[in-house]
Design an enzyme around this catalytic site. Structure first.
Site, PDB file in Angstrom:
ATOM      1  N   SER A 174      -6.520  -4.341 -10.503  1.00  0.00           N
ATOM      2  CA  SER A 174      -7.052  -4.032 -11.826  1.00  0.00           C
ATOM      3  C   SER A 174      -6.688  -5.108 -12.860  1.00  0.00           C
ATOM      4  O   SER A 174      -7.043  -6.262 -12.680  1.00  0.00           O
ATOM      5  CB  SER A 174      -6.549  -2.638 -12.212  1.00  0.00           C
ATOM      6  OG  SER A 174      -7.187  -2.173 -13.354  1.00  0.00           O
ATOM      7  N   ASP A 334     -15.349   3.415  -7.595  1.00  0.00           N
ATOM      8  CA  ASP A 334     -14.420   2.995  -8.641  1.00  0.00           C
ATOM      9  C   ASP A 334     -15.083   3.091 -10.014  1.00  0.00           C
ATOM     10  O   ASP A 334     -16.074   2.420 -10.276  1.00  0.00           O
ATOM     11  CB  ASP A 334     -13.975   1.552  -8.363  1.00  0.00           C
ATOM     12  CG  ASP A 334     -12.735   1.159  -9.118  1.00  0.00           C
ATOM     13  OD1 ASP A 334     -12.539   1.657 -10.240  1.00  0.00           O
ATOM     14  OD2 ASP A 334     -11.946   0.353  -8.587  1.00  0.00           O
ATOM     15  N   HIS A 367     -10.524   3.664  -7.879  1.00  0.00           N
ATOM     16  CA  HIS A 367      -9.506   2.756  -8.422  1.00  0.00           C
ATOM     17  C   HIS A 367      -8.099   2.995  -7.877  1.00  0.00           C
ATOM     18  O   HIS A 367      -7.396   2.049  -7.513  1.00  0.00           O
ATOM     19  CB  HIS A 367      -9.499   2.911  -9.945  1.00  0.00           C
ATOM     20  CG  HIS A 367      -9.119   1.671 -10.678  1.00  0.00           C
ATOM     21  ND1 HIS A 367      -9.881   0.526 -10.672  1.00  0.00           N
ATOM     22  CD2 HIS A 367      -8.048   1.384 -11.449  1.00  0.00           C
ATOM     23  CE1 HIS A 367      -9.305  -0.404 -11.404  1.00  0.00           C
ATOM     24  NE2 HIS A 367      -8.180   0.093 -11.887  1.00  0.00           N
TER      25      HIS A 367
END
Ligand SMILES: *[C@@H]1O[C@H](CO)[C@@H](O)[C@H](O)[C@H]1NC(C)=O
Ligand SMILES: *[C@@H]1O[C@H](CO)[C@@H](O)[C@H](O)[C@H]1NC(C)=O
Length: 392
Positions: A174, A334, A367
């Site tokens: 991320s 995600d 995620h």
């Protein structure tokens, strides 16, 4: 997504709300919180060292080093390849250590012969020291992810490079991918890097499906908080909790499960792990960093912080050296690192040397699966390890 007409009124209401809320009191630091080694690493039988790195702008970051695998004897750390592991925004290094040990990336890497270095980003629980600034004061929080590009990653890479004398592998998740990509566009880190694995890569955020994130960005929540004298964005702090509660009451925003609303429909999380996550995470960041991320959501370009004066310089992804070994893995579910945004990123890498770029798509991953998925070892980490073991 929330109706745009609504956002104006949310913004106005929030202005009043935020102005009236109590100034945020920094929570006193618990001196028993030494770091991750004792709580999450040595208890599983691994060696672990607590280390500190001071950045050029004075932030003191905590790092944990796992020099060898659990069953290794003696000191065989000299010839090992180092791996730096960089978490994303609003969490810290502990996010990688919440599963049973045989599922945690840092421990898996150590057992596979790597010398592992876990980063804890500035402002998070174990990295709240500074040579002169105090986290209870606004000056401490006057930074955004540009500063992690300029100061944090270079300080950490220099330290690990100096300690090991080896080229470095990097794993980012991320925001940890965003700051790496931005660094590479400026030619930073590349001389010390062996290869990089980017999980849930973020360079563009304009297709983000995280409703809460979209609302925060479009309603200029970060900007309002900065103006209202709330420089620390602490998701567990009262003002942020109240803002989130308020946003969740708006039509079109369903926060029945805030975790899913933010990260997407994760396929493979163990509920005990999610419970542990809720105890130890999320972690604070600076409100200015939230503002910068909101700018990325709104503008659709990867640029430096926009202070409203001149249009900010961009990080040009075309400048990433074409021979830099990159492993990229992205998930079909995600909500933060959206498939269309990743495709945009990949489009900018289309001239990358084909044998130096490995792209993996996992249809059912969201995620958090990349950090805490029960099956992430089989789905992702083994491929990362194979990539790192390439000779290039
Ligand atoms: C889920 O987590 C618990 C507690 O850490 C553990 O005992 C259990 O084995 C985990 N389940 C799976 C499928 O990994
Ligand atoms: C990015 O760099 C490429 C190659 O150097 C150049 O052609 C392109 O115009 C740049 N893009 C921007 C927006 O500056």
């Amino acid at each position: 997504m929330a109706d745009i007409g609504l956002l104006g009124s949310i913004t106005l209401t929030l202005c009043f709300f935020v102005l009236e809320s109590v100034p945020h009191q920094a929570q006193p630091e618990d001196p028993s919180l030494d770091g991750l080694c004792s709580s999450s690493i040595t208890i599983h039988g691994y060696k672990c060292q607590e280390l500190q790195v001071t950045t050029e702008d004075g932030y003191i970051l905590s790092l944990q080093r796992i020099p060898q695998g659990r069953t290794e004897v003696g000191d065989s750390e000299t010839k090992k390849q180092p791996v730096i592991i960089q978490h994303g925004v609003l969490v810290d290094g502990m996010a990688w250590l919440l599963n049973p040990p045989e599922q945690n990336l840092p421990l898996i890497l150590a057992d596979n012969g790597f010398d592992v270095w876990i980063v804890n980003g500035r402002g998070t629980r174990y990295s709240r020291k500074h040579i002169s600034l105090d986290p209870s004061k606004p000056a401490y929080w006057n930074w955004c992810w540009d500063d992690m590009v300029t100061y944090d990653l270079p300080a950490i890479f220099n330290y690990v490079s100096h300690q090991t004398g080896q080229k470095i592998n990097y794993v980012g998740h991320s925001l940890g991918t965003l700051i790496a990509l931005a660094s590479f566009t400026e030619g930073k880190l590349v001389n010390q890097l062996k290869s990089a694995a980017l999980l849930s890569p973020v360079a563009y955020l304009s297709h983000m499906k995280t409703v809460l994130g979209v609302v925060v960005a479009n309603a200029f929540i970060g900007e309002i908080m900065v103006k209202s004298g709330m420089p620390e964005f602490d998701p567990k702090g009262l003002p942020v909790i109240e803002v989130i509660k308020f946003l969740c009451l708006q039509p079109g925003v369903d926060c029945a499960d805030v975790f899913t609303a933010i990260t997407g429909d994760n396929c493979c999380l163990n509920s005990s792990t999610v419970n542990r996550f809720m105890v130890h995470e999320p972690q604070p960041t600076s409100t200015k960093n939230v503002v910068h991320l909101s700018q990325t959501v709104r503008s659709g370009v990867l640029a430096k912080f926009d202070n409203g004066q001149v249009s900010p310089p961009i990080y040009n992804l075309s400048n990433i050296p074409h021979n830099l070994p990159l492993f990229i893995s992205y998930g079909g579910e995600d909500a933060l690192s959206d498939v269309d945004d990743v495709k945009n990123l990949l489009d900018h890498l289309k001239f990358h040397d084909a044998d130096k770029l490995s792209v993996q798509f996992i249809k059912d991953y969201a995620h958090a699966d990349y950090v805490m998925g029960m099956n992430a070892k089989d789905k992702v980490y083994n491929a990362v390890i194979a990539f790192f073991k390439n000779r290039f």
